[in-house]
Design a protein around this motif. Sequence first.
Motif, mmCIF file in Angstrom:
data_model
loop_
_atom_site.group_PDB
_atom_site.id
_atom_site.type_symbol
_atom_site.label_atom_id
_atom_site.label_comp_id
_atom_site.label_asym_id
_atom_site.label_seq_id
_atom_site.Cartn_x
_atom_site.Cartn_y
_atom_site.Cartn_z
ATOM 1 N N PHE A 33 -30.654 -3.059 -2.224
ATOM 2 C CA PHE A 33 -28.930 -3.824 -2.955
ATOM 3 C C PHE A 33 -28.816 -3.298 -4.318
ATOM 4 C CE2 PHE A 33 -32.743 -5.831 -3.831
ATOM 5 C CZ PHE A 33 -33.094 -6.127 -5.146
ATOM 6 N N ALA A 34 -27.466 -3.357 -4.341
ATOM 7 C CA ALA A 34 -27.400 -2.611 -5.812
ATOM 8 C C ALA A 34 -27.248 -4.095 -6.701
ATOM 9 C CB ALA A 34 -25.871 -2.351 -5.415
ATOM 10 N N THR A 35 -26.773 -4.020 -8.156
ATOM 11 C CA THR A 35 -26.559 -4.928 -9.512
ATOM 12 C C THR A 35 -25.688 -3.455 -10.333
ATOM 13 O OG1 THR A 35 -28.208 -5.021 -10.345
ATOM 14 C CG2 THR A 35 -28.331 -6.454 -9.147
ATOM 15 N N THR A 36 -25.166 -4.330 -10.564
ATOM 16 C CA THR A 36 -24.450 -4.037 -12.206
ATOM 17 C C THR A 36 -24.360 -5.311 -12.908
ATOM 18 O OG1 THR A 36 -22.044 -5.100 -11.889
ATOM 19 C CG2 THR A 36 -22.584 -3.411 -10.851
ATOM 20 N N GLY A 37 -24.536 -4.329 -14.791
ATOM 21 C CA GLY A 37 -24.308 -5.603 -15.749
ATOM 22 C C GLY A 37 -23.018 -5.436 -16.711
ATOM 23 N N TYR A 38 -23.085 -6.374 -17.530
ATOM 24 C CA TYR A 38 -21.593 -6.261 -18.503
ATOM 25 C C TYR A 38 -20.928 -4.857 -18.632
ATOM 26 C CZ TYR A 38 -20.577 -10.438 -17.696
ATOM 27 O OH TYR A 38 -19.483 -12.336 -16.522
ATOM 28 N N PRO A 39 -19.553 -4.681 -18.792
ATOM 29 C CA PRO A 39 -19.507 -4.195 -19.102
ATOM 30 C C PRO A 39 -19.667 -3.609 -20.598
ATOM 31 C CG PRO A 39 -17.811 -4.615 -17.910
ATOM 32 C CD PRO A 39 -18.946 -5.614 -18.279
ATOM 33 N N GLY A 40 -20.207 -2.705 -21.205
ATOM 34 C CA GLY A 40 -20.528 -2.322 -22.661
ATOM 35 C C GLY A 40 -19.386 -2.034 -23.197
ATOM 36 N N LYS A 41 -19.756 -1.473 -24.626
ATOM 37 C CA LYS A 41 -18.160 -0.596 -25.026
ATOM 38 C C LYS A 41 -17.908 0.833 -24.629
ATOM 39 C CE LYS A 41 -19.503 -3.037 -29.644
ATOM 40 N NZ LYS A 41 -20.817 -3.496 -29.522
ATOM 41 N N THR A 42 -19.039 1.321 -24.006
ATOM 42 C CA THR A 42 -18.372 2.269 -23.377
ATOM 43 C C THR A 42 -19.022 3.055 -21.878
ATOM 44 O OG1 THR A 42 -20.131 3.818 -24.381
ATOM 45 C CG2 THR A 42 -18.613 3.668 -25.400
ATOM 46 N N VAL A 94 -17.040 2.245 -19.318
ATOM 47 C CA VAL A 94 -15.902 0.322 -18.517
ATOM 48 C C VAL A 94 -15.576 0.426 -16.782
ATOM 49 C CG1 VAL A 94 -15.523 0.140 -20.158
ATOM 50 C CG2 VAL A 94 -13.851 1.882 -19.268
ATOM 51 N N GLY A 95 -17.077 0.152 -16.323
ATOM 52 C CA GLY A 95 -17.198 0.175 -14.849
ATOM 53 C C GLY A 95 -16.751 -1.076 -14.464
ATOM 54 N N SER A 96 -16.191 -1.335 -13.078
ATOM 55 C CA SER A 96 -15.741 -2.903 -12.889
ATOM 56 C C SER A 96 -15.401 -2.740 -11.075
ATOM 57 C CB SER A 96 -15.472 -3.531 -13.395
ATOM 58 O OG SER A 96 -13.212 -3.122 -13.228
ATOM 59 N N GLY A 97 -15.881 -3.843 -10.862
ATOM 60 C CA GLY A 97 -16.417 -4.196 -9.099
ATOM 61 C C GLY A 97 -17.915 -3.618 -8.513
ATOM 62 N N LEU A 98 -18.069 -3.620 -7.775
ATOM 63 C CA LEU A 98 -19.038 -3.419 -7.171
ATOM 64 C C LEU A 98 -18.889 -3.110 -5.640
ATOM 65 C CD1 LEU A 98 -22.022 -1.716 -6.641
ATOM 66 C CD2 LEU A 98 -22.952 -3.670 -7.284
ATOM 67 N N VAL A 121 -9.777 0.804 -13.081
ATOM 68 C CA VAL A 121 -9.715 -0.021 -11.557
ATOM 69 C C VAL A 121 -10.628 -0.859 -12.064
ATOM 70 C CG1 VAL A 121 -10.788 0.438 -9.279
ATOM 71 C CG2 VAL A 121 -9.487 2.829 -10.612
ATOM 72 N N HIS A 122 -9.885 -1.789 -11.666
ATOM 73 C CA HIS A 122 -10.676 -3.788 -12.407
ATOM 74 C C HIS A 122 -11.169 -4.346 -10.421
ATOM 75 C CE1 HIS A 122 -8.310 -4.957 -15.681
ATOM 76 N NE2 HIS A 122 -7.334 -4.259 -15.094
ATOM 77 N N VAL A 123 -10.944 -3.380 -9.460
ATOM 78 C CA VAL A 123 -12.097 -4.191 -8.428
ATOM 79 C C VAL A 123 -11.648 -2.716 -7.348
ATOM 80 C CG1 VAL A 123 -9.819 -5.337 -7.905
ATOM 81 C CG2 VAL A 123 -12.509 -5.949 -6.958
ATOM 82 N N VAL A 124 -12.898 -2.727 -6.493
ATOM 83 C CA VAL A 124 -12.957 -1.341 -5.508
ATOM 84 C C VAL A 124 -13.665 -2.351 -4.270
ATOM 85 C CG1 VAL A 124 -14.612 -0.425 -6.315
ATOM 86 C CG2 VAL A 124 -13.170 0.860 -5.025
ATOM 87 N N LYS A 125 -12.947 -2.121 -3.034
ATOM 88 C CA LYS A 125 -12.991 -2.563 -2.081
ATOM 89 C C LYS A 125 -14.060 -1.673 -0.863
ATOM 90 C CE LYS A 125 -15.682 -6.119 -0.665
ATOM 91 N NZ LYS A 125 -15.295 -7.845 -0.523
#
Length: 326
Positions: free
Chosen positions: A267-276, A298-302, A19-23
Amino acid sequence: MKQDSTRNTAYTVDCEDYVHVVKFNPFDSGDACSLIAYGGNNYVVVGTCRFQEEDAEVEGMQYKTLRTFHHGVRVDAIAWSPETRLDALPSQIRFCTAASDRKLRLFTSDLQDKNEFKTFDGHSDYINDLVFAPKEGQEVASVSDDHTCRVWDLEGNEKAHFVLRSPGMSVCWHPEEAFKLMVAEKNGTIRFYDLITQQAILSLECEQTPLMSADWCLKNTLKIGAVAGSDWLIWDITRSSYPQDKRPVHVDRARLFRWSQVNENLFATTGYPGKTTTQLLVHHLGHPQPILTGTAAVGSGLTWHRTLPLCAVGGDHKIFFWVTEM
């Protein structure tokens, strides 16, 4: 849908693909369930969610897929249209995507036989964000690495074109400020444009780079938030063009900033996907430390739920959901 305590997520939904993006749909669709869309390597899935936090008869979470839309190319961003209705006959689902081939695609479906899509061509580089006009939904704005913000009608005609000084990272259109567009640039500048005169009317400065994501607070039109470098930053636009508050949050680098839809201090923030894993942090302006820390493979989207203090992040064949306190 199982409760998942190992990664302190409240709920997870299994998906067919990465999942690259979720909305979540930020607009009222006339149904008790919340609409959610997520994008993978070549399709978009639209489904409904219902949570025990809003309905005592639900055990944990109920998720149901309504339709899978073939996309043919990686989905990088999704925007919902306020014209989406589940209480109409027939129902209407309308959303727009940005894809890795530099095109926008507008999808309209009645969830039965009518499934249409139009392609909008014009950007010459990667598209980072897009948003529908929040009142009528008759226009879409998009920002790109090609140093432009463009506004399109639903036929794909370009109605406005703003030249930026660096890649456009985020674009916001506030329902209470229908004639203004907020555009955040990678160089640390956030500008507001008047859509009638097509002129810049206000700018904010991070004083640090790269700005990766910014958001306009739904509950308070004077509040803007962003992440740049490893910090989150918050402005009160009546006070100063410089941040009122900022704090380092993600060791590696911050990636996304999203205001809650229900509380102007959350509010929420995410970091860059690390290795895991990817770190998700939920912050409350009244608290010195994050009030929730989550990790997603390896999360993405918020994205935040429209009426609950609940956010979701996409990941490897999963969507992760966290519930926080108000």
